[in-house]
Design a protein around this motif. Sequence first.
Motif, short mmCIF file in Angstrom:
data_model
loop_
_atom_site.label_atom_id
_atom_site.label_comp_id
_atom_site.label_asym_id
_atom_site.label_seq_id
_atom_site.Cartn_x
_atom_site.Cartn_y
_atom_site.Cartn_z
N UNK A 233 1.02 -1.07 -0.19
CA UNK A 233 0.09 0.06 0.16
C UNK A 233 0.78 0.90 0.08
N UNK A 234 0.76 2.24 -0.89
CA UNK A 234 1.20 2.95 -1.13
C UNK A 234 0.84 4.23 -0.71
N UNK A 235 -0.50 4.32 -0.45
CA UNK A 235 -1.23 5.86 0.38
C UNK A 235 -1.09 6.02 1.23
N UNK A 236 -0.91 6.95 1.14
CA UNK A 236 -0.40 8.30 2.43
C UNK A 236 -0.93 8.36 3.48
N UNK A 237 -2.51 8.12 3.68
CA UNK A 237 -2.94 8.68 4.66
C UNK A 237 -3.35 7.24 5.33
N UNK A 238 -3.40 5.99 4.72
CA UNK A 238 -3.59 4.29 5.13
C UNK A 238 -1.73 4.87 6.19
N UNK A 239 -0.37 4.36 5.34
CA UNK A 239 0.41 5.02 5.62
C UNK A 239 1.03 5.11 7.64
N UNK A 240 0.03 6.75 7.17
CA UNK A 240 0.11 7.61 8.29
C UNK A 240 -0.61 6.90 9.39
N UNK A 241 -2.20 6.75 9.10
CA UNK A 241 -2.61 6.00 10.40
C UNK A 241 -1.60 4.66 11.27
N UNK A 242 -1.05 3.44 9.92
CA UNK A 242 -0.07 2.37 10.51
C UNK A 242 0.82 3.15 11.00
N UNK A 243 1.68 3.77 10.88
CA UNK A 243 3.00 5.22 11.43
C UNK A 243 2.19 5.01 13.23
N UNK A 244 1.63 5.41 13.12
CA UNK A 244 0.65 6.24 14.45
C UNK A 244 0.75 5.33 15.61
N UNK A 245 -0.31 3.63 14.48
CA UNK A 245 0.01 3.02 14.93
C UNK A 245 0.95 1.97 15.99
#
Length: 311
Positions: free
Chosen positions: A261-273
């Motif tokens: 997945x390269x979607x920035x919003x999804x990556x940001x969510x997982x980075x927060x997790x």
Amino acid sequence: MEQLAAGRKTARTPTWRKTMPPRSTPSERQRRLGAELRKLRTRARLSGDEVAALLQADRSRVSHIEAGRVDVPRNGLYKLLRAYGCESGPLFDALMDMAHDRGKGWWDEYKGVLSRRALDLAELESGAISIRAHESAVVPGILQTEDYARAVMSSVEPGNGRLDPGVNFRMGRQRILAGLRSYHAVIPESGLRMMVGNAKIMRRQLLRLIEVARMPHVTVQIFPFEKGPYSTFVRSFLLLGGVTSELDTLYREHPTSADFIGDGDTIADYARMFEELASMALAPINPEAAPEDQEVQDSLSLLQHILYELR
């Protein structure tokens, strides 16, 4: 006049339009390059027809480029990036490199033996500058010993003829560890207490974690039982850091498939997790810590306790 016009048109026709037909199974690197070009085109508010005119190609060629099914030559990519407003810098250079990377590496010898997703992961790892790894059940593959990896894989696919290549491939992936700027893993306590193989294999695996933690750019934390089920709820994932944040990739593995997945919003969510996991986990393994520094339980003291229980 008509013949002259036709001749001029032929002279302007790029030779890359006559290249090989579109590939049916592009690699993840090729798909990602196409997706990033599509994002830039959309942001620049250019239509597919306008880009096709710029490349002197038909509309279908643009669609194939953005799906990763065909390559675009260096001069064509340069034109696209300039037209899209992509200024010189890390992203510009990285996209140019992605386009002209032949995708060749040590993983080539496993083509036709292991899955396309495994090869894609190895290629993406080789180009990453940082990795954040969360495993909800076992030790991350890059940190596994050979015996541990064999025991894990044989329990999933017993008697599978791909066991030896799979183990060798996993060991091959570990070569990228030394070249990363940073590697950070959060491992659940259950992943250290679950008997994989036998006690001897487990002891060697736990000692391997301490050994790897001596590398200055490696951080290993244990998520203890008393912190609850959050680690299990989040499940396993990898965050692969690109040379620029736009090229970060999230990798999620499922029992029968995997997502890149390269979607920035999804990556940001997982980075927060991941940050939440790290904040809840015990302090990182520090093999150089003196006993008096371990008044409060940390990852090393828990690991040492589990090692003692395995005697």
